[in-house]
Design a protein around this motif. Structure first.
Motif, short mmCIF file in Angstrom:
data_model
loop_
_atom_site.label_atom_id
_atom_site.label_comp_id
_atom_site.label_asym_id
_atom_site.label_seq_id
_atom_site.Cartn_x
_atom_site.Cartn_y
_atom_site.Cartn_z
N TYR A 1 60.67 10.20 44.69
CA TYR A 1 61.61 11.22 45.14
C TYR A 1 63.02 10.83 44.02
O TYR A 1 63.10 9.85 43.61
N THR B 1 50.78 15.00 45.70
CA THR B 1 49.50 15.76 46.47
C THR B 1 48.94 16.64 45.78
O THR B 1 47.88 17.08 45.68
N ASP C 1 60.92 17.81 44.15
CA ASP C 1 60.09 17.19 44.68
C ASP C 1 59.12 18.14 45.69
O ASP C 1 57.82 17.97 45.81
N ARG C 2 59.83 19.18 46.31
CA ARG C 2 59.22 19.97 47.39
C ARG C 2 58.21 20.83 46.27
O ARG C 2 56.80 21.12 46.60
N ASN C 3 58.57 21.31 45.36
CA ASN C 3 57.94 22.23 44.56
C ASN C 3 56.85 21.60 43.50
O ASN C 3 56.35 22.34 42.85
N ALA C 4 56.81 20.46 43.65
CA ALA C 4 56.20 19.64 42.56
C ALA C 4 56.14 20.17 41.12
O ALA C 4 55.26 20.56 40.51
N GLN C 5 57.49 20.19 40.77
CA GLN C 5 57.58 20.57 39.29
C GLN C 5 57.21 19.47 38.31
O GLN C 5 57.12 18.45 38.59
N GLN D 1 56.36 11.17 54.89
CA GLN D 1 56.74 12.44 54.77
C GLN D 1 57.86 12.68 56.05
O GLN D 1 58.78 13.28 55.69
N ARG E 1 65.82 17.35 45.53
CA ARG E 1 64.69 17.59 46.45
C ARG E 1 63.88 18.57 46.23
O ARG E 1 62.67 18.66 46.50
N SER E 2 64.35 19.84 45.70
CA SER E 2 63.51 20.85 45.47
C SER E 2 62.24 20.77 44.45
O SER E 2 61.24 21.16 44.53
N GLY F 1 56.20 15.33 44.77
CA GLY F 1 55.24 16.37 45.15
C GLY F 1 53.87 16.54 44.55
O GLY F 1 53.04 17.04 45.06
N GLU G 1 62.65 13.12 56.40
CA GLU G 1 63.17 14.29 56.97
C GLU G 1 64.83 13.83 57.41
O GLU G 1 65.63 14.56 57.86
#
Ligand SMILES: Nc1ncnc2c1ncn2[C@@H]1O[C@H](COP(=O)(O)OP(=O)(O)OP(=O)(O)O)[C@@H](O)[C@H]1O
Ligand SMILES: [Mg+2]
Lengths: 236, 409, 436
Positions: free
Chosen positions: C125, C219, C147-151, C86, C144-145, C216, C90
């Motif tokens: 990713y 997790t 991945d972040r929002n676990a779509q 993680q 990336r979004s 995403g 970044e």
């Protein structure tokens, strides 16, 4: 044509040294037909091998067709053999797997001739020895005399300046031998120098000149003179 | 025999005169010997490893995985229901759950210690099998001490469930390592990584780890606890002898009927699992075996070829010998002695080459060094091979008529 | 001259059929065995992504036991913990980067009409596809979004799209994974990097995964890794969050570093990261972080098995035996033809021309042997395939290997023929005039 002066050749093996030729001198003029005689082991074949550039000699000098050949390398000697020299052997030495045509073809192949030129020469040579119809036969399908004629055609096809023959009739009966000799005489008449080793005095007599070899040396000039007169009387 | 060696002197002198062909065959024999000894050594090493029993009753055990895909399933209830149903089927000896199977190439491992006060480098490597009270019966393991797990010992739950205090059953090899003094093992306590106590209740004769590359293949233990997570569970079932293949599809069908909202996957017999795991070992053995057969064939043909050639070029000489009174046996012996001398020359070089090849493989790869006893056996084989190969051409030589002497070749 | 020599060679081969077959057979066997082992070897050592392999780096941090290195040779572990993966994501230094792990689902059509089947999944990713230049038939990856929002979106392999949608453009349509709806955003074209370099777990020659979902989700849905999960110290894990925060390693991490400077910068970056973590009491080992490009990575993972190397070595020794055999047979054959050689020399063939003649004959034997060897190699590779199982993509002869086979056959036969041919021309041409 062929000038040998004071040639000597020694064979060394573990046990013995053999002086096959010692102080051997001989001139053969262009167009001559020379017969070489002598007892067994006297050095006739050795002489022919050296003359035909199949073997080197130890001392003396040798000029062939005006060219000093004592220091030529193997490739140059091979080229001379191919272009200027023809061989006829007692054992014919045809390649048993090749047809008559291909046997005559062998020396031409090493001369880089075009296919058409080779074919023309082979056909002509075979015709000359009277075997044009046998071109496709294998040596084993021919009689001994025919085989020797193929060998002669092989020697002729390359239009050599000089022809060496080592007992060319040794394996033939007298009729065949006579035929072969007549063929050689024709070739000689057309301008090719011939040096022939033979045990047959009758054949030897028909040459222009007789050389007698004894113990590695040219000895008997009387025989040469006798042969000369005999030939003249025959011609008369 | 005496005559055989008496002949060696003259044959050797003859050989040194026309040496090229003989040297070639001798070299060939040398390399052949080097390949032969090393390849056979590797083959037997692999065969020995494949022959080690896993401890599981492989012929009668099969397994399958269950993947529920509707969220909200209750895995504990499913397992109890499934197990009851399978065990009730005729022909089934026992069934249980476990996280992985011996030699299945996937599983869990850790270290186990004699005391909770863990020092670095202590303890023994072990494969961990998380399972239930039916493990001995479903795997067909042979108990040599103590007992199997009791139903009340089995703990199960979420991801922490396989990390607590539990009962364990050790493989005999592991038991001996943990308790080198001997004596009864059941009742003793051992400790896992974080110092958690594990109570030994039994020892099984044999239980292999899941990985053949695992350094301590024979060190493994069963733990009376497992995690309720479909990816970490296998149903393992043991049938009555001879009924496995018939029962496997029936069990699969039964499980699907009990709950259609799941996938029953990878039904496999234990023999299949073990055989797949050893596939590369078997392949190596088979390929090397093929190479050995081919190389022996090529070398024999080489010896035959050279001998035949020699017979041909010596026709006249052989005929003359016969004419001078040599018997057929003498001619055959000549060739046998010649072949023996050549193979012996090759063997001399070959012995060195064998060890050199082994040395290279030991240094470059993770292979055990060549056992020297393979070398004399290889030399003996080479001698016999040389004698047999030369026999036919030698016989042919002996049959040549003495009259050949008088004819020109 | 060549055609003449070829004709003579052919006649000579026909003249002694047993001898010729023996020699052709010996070359064929040698080549066949060598090509079989060599094919397996070259395909094992194949570069799966040739034009980019030196820009792709597997990232390794040494988070292991202070008293016991991960490998005896001191290499860091091949995977990362979740928290380190993680943190590294970044960084803005790599051109592309992706953390990833393997998992699996039960896949079903959107209406749940067909029975589900299991598929292997890569949780990763969106950079994964650019990183490894995955070809797309329809659509593409994600950003990336996602991945972040676990779509709940998915990329399908060509094979799965063929199976579920009959090969049609399924972008925008839905499928069910473990009974949840996912929208298809891309369909890959056939993609089969061999070896499967990006994941050190499971088989080196396995197929790539069948579906790809955003990292995403790993997790969010607490997906299980199908690969190894390793730890060096005991940790109390009471929840999934505990697991994510632990030192357990289970994540593969790849970064695209196009030039030396970027690589140096990135190395400095990860070293700096580890130094900072050391202040928190983590990373007890000395600094030992590595970036391995694809070929180095596969070398370290020992993708080429020792068995395969041993077999290549032994098969070349076998070829040597076959060649020695042929040298002997040729020697016998050529010396047996001394009369012919002497005659050809007498009528003017040079030594070199005689050598040429014999080498043409040997070359012909080599070519025929090579052809036989290829046939045998085909058979041998089928055998290898059957023996190993799962090497399906591994064992196939391509044009390059074909060329190698023919080249090897020619070269080795010419090498074998050199000595006999040389011996043959050493014969004095004079020997001929002696009556036989
Ligand atoms: N290669 C060789 N090595 C050793 N000695 C040789 C060799 N060739 C010939 N000799 C010896 O040289 C001498 C001359 O031999 P050569 O063959 O020239 O005789 P020749 O006159 O042709 O005899 P023949 O009439 O029997 O054919 C002989 O004593 C022979 O033993
Ligand atoms: Mg003579």
């Amino acid at each position: 044509m062929l000038q040998m002066t004071h040639i000597s050749k020694v064979f060394r093996t573990e046990l013995v040294q053999t002086h096959a030729l010692r102080d051997f001198s001989l001139n053969v003029a262009e167009g001559e037909f020379v017969a070489v005689t002598g007892p067994s082991g006297s050095g006739k074949t050795t002489f022919l091998n050296i003359a035909g550039l199949l073997e080197t000699f130890d001392t003396g000098s040798y000029r062939l067709d005006g060219q000093d050949v004592s220091h030529l390398d193997d490739a140059a000697r091979s080229r001379l053999r191919n272009e200027k020299i023809g061989f006829i052997f007692q054992g014919f030495n045809l390649l048993p797997d090749l047809s008559v045509f291909d046997n005559v073809d062998v020396p031409l192949r090493y001369r880089g001739m075009s296919g058409g030129e080779r074919r023309r020469r082979i056909d002509k040579a075979l015709e000359q020895v009277g075997l044009a119809s046998r071109a496709k036969h294998l040596p084993s399908q021919l009689s001994g005399g025919q085989q020797q004629r193929v060998a002669i055609a092989r020697a002729l096809a390359g239009t050599p300046r000089i022809l060496f023959a080592d007992e060319p009739t040794g394996n033939l009966d007298s009729l065949m031998a006579r035929q072969v000799l007549e063929m050689l005489e024709e070739i000689n008449a057309a301008g090719t120098t011939i040096v022939m080793v033979t045990h047959d005095p009758e054949l030897a007599r028909r040459a222009h000149r007789n050389i007698h070899v004894m113990d590695g040396q040219v000895t008997d000039f009387t025989a040469f003179a006798a042969a000369q007169t005999e030939r003249e009387s025959l011609a008369a | 025999m005496k005559k055989f060696f008496l002949e060696a002197g003259p044959v050797l002198r003859a050989l040194t005169r026309s040496r090229a062909g003989a040297v070639l065959i001798a070299l060939q024999c040398a390399i052949t010997l080097a390949i032969l000894t090393n390849a056979i050594f590797i083959i037997q090493d692999r065969v020995r490893q494949m022959a080690r029993p896993s401890g599981v009753d492989s012929e009668n055990v099969f397994s399958m995985r269950v993947k529920p895909y509707k969220p909200g399933f209750n895995l504990a209830n499913d397992i109890d229901r499934d197990m009851a149903a399978i065990r009730a089927m005729p022909g089934i000896v026992d069934a249980g759950v476990i996280n992985s199977l011996p030699l299945s190439e996937g599983g869990s491992s850790g270290r186990i210690y004699q005391s909770p006060d863990i020092k670095p480098g202590d303890g023994q490597f072990t494969a961990n099998y998380y399972t239930d009270d039916h493990s001995l019966g479903s795997l067909g393991l042979k108990l040599v001490e103590g007992r199997g797990f009791l139903p009340e010992e089995v703990k199960r739950g979420d991801r922490t469930a396989d990390r607590g205090e539990a009962s364990i059953i050790l493989s005999q090899t592991l038991a001996k390592k943990m308790f080198p003094g001997g004596g009864p093992v059941a009742g003793k306590t051992l400790y896992t990584d974080d110092g958690t106590a594990q109570h030994v209740v039994g020892v099984v004769e044999r239980l292999q780890a899941p990985w053949i590359s695992f350094g301590e293949l024979e060190q493994a233990m069963l733990l009376s606890q497992y995690r309720l997570e479909p990816a970490y569970l296998v149903y393992v079932i043991r049938s009555q002898p001879g009924q496995r293949n018939a029962l496997m599809p029936q069990v699969e069908k039964k499980l699907q009927e009990l709950d259609p909202d799941r996938i029953i996957r990878s039904p496999r017999t234990q023999s299949e699992i073990e055989s797949d795991t050893y596939a590369s070992y078997r392949a190596m053995a088979v390929i090397l075996g093929t190479v050995i057969v081919l190389i022996v064939a090529v070398t024999s043909l080489g010896i035959i070829g050279l001998a035949s050639f020699n017979v041909n070029v010596r026709r006249k000489q052989i005929g003359t010998r016969r004419a001078l009174g040599a018997q057929k046996g003498d001619i055959i012996r000549y060739f046998l002695v010649e072949s023996w001398l050549i193979t012996t020359g090759g063997a001399l070089v070959g012995v060195g080459l064998s060890f050199a090849l082994s040395w290279w493989m030991v240094n470059t790869f993770d292979l055990p060094p060549l056992d020297w006893r393979y070398v004399p056996v290889g030399v003996l084989f080479l001698w016999v091979l040389g004698q047999i190969a030369v026999l036919a051409p030698a016989r042919r030589a002996a049959e040549l008529p003495p009259a050949l002497a008088t004819r020109s070749a | 001259m060549l055609t003449y020599n070829l004709r003579l060679a052919w006649m000579s081969l026909r003249k002694h059929p047993v001898l010729s077959l023996l020699m052709i057979g010996a070359i064929g066997l040698g080549i066949g065995v060598c090509m079989t082992t060599l094919t397996v070897y070259t395909l094992m050592s194949n570069n799966p992504i040739p034009h980019k392999s030196s820009a792709l780096y597997a990232v390794q941090l040494d988070s292991w036991d202070p008293n016991d290195p991960y490998t005896e040779s001191g290499r860091p572990p091949p995977e990362l913990s979740y928290r380190d993966a993680q943190a590294l994501m970044e960084s803005t230094i790599p051109k592309r980067q992706a953390a990833m792990f393997k998992s699996g689902f039960a896949l079903q059509d959107a209406e749940a009409k067909q029975p589900p089947f299991t598929v292997l999944a890569r949780v990763t990713y969106g950079d994964f596809f650019g990183l490894f230049e995955v070809p797309f038939l329809f659509g593409g990856g994600w950003d990336r979004s996602a991945d972040r929002n676990a779509q709940q979106i998915v990329v399908l392999s060509k094979e799965i799209n063929d199976k579920v949608f009959g090969g049609a453009n399924s972008v925008g349509k839905n499928i069910r994974l473990d009974d949840r709806e996912y929208r298809v955003v891309g369909v890959m074209d056939h993609w089969h990097p061999s070896p499967k370099f990006y994941d050190p777990n499971n088989g080196d020659f396995d197929d790539p995964e069948e579906v790809y979902v955003p990292f995403g989700l790993g997790t969010a849905l607490e997906l299980t890794s199908y690969g190894n999960t390793n730890a060096w110290k005991p940790e109390k894990i009471n929840s999934f969050q505990d697991f994510l925060n632990s030192e357990y390693i289970w994540i593969q991490f790849w970064a695209e570093l196009p030039d030396a400077k970027t690589k140096d910068d990135y190395q400095a970056y990860i070293d700096q990261y580890v130094l900072e973590q050391k202040k928190l009491g983590r990373f007890p080992r000395p600094l030992n972080n590595r970036l391995s490009d694809v070929m180095k990575w596969m070398d370290e993972r020992e993708v080429v098995t020792d068995d395969s190397r041993v077999l290549v070595g032994l098969s070349f020794l076998f070829l040597a035996v076959c060649l020695l055999n042929i040298v002997g047979l040729l020697l016998a054959k050529f010396l047996g033809k001394s009369a012919e050689i002497a005659l050809r020399r007498a009528v003017g063939a040079t030594r070199w021309q005689i050598v040429q003649k014999h080498l043409v004959e040997v070359g012909l034997i080599g070519l025929l042997g090579g052809a036989l060897g290829l046939l045998l190699a085909f058979g041998g590779l089928r055998g290898v395939k059957a023996l190993y199982g799962g090497y399906d993509h591994l064992v196939q002869l391509d044009g390059r290997l074909l060329l190698i086979a023919v080249g090897l056959a020619l070269l080795s036969s010419l090498a074998a023929g050199l000595y006999p041919a040389w011996r043959a021309v050493q014969l004095a041409p004079a020997g001929l005039l002696k009556t036989q």
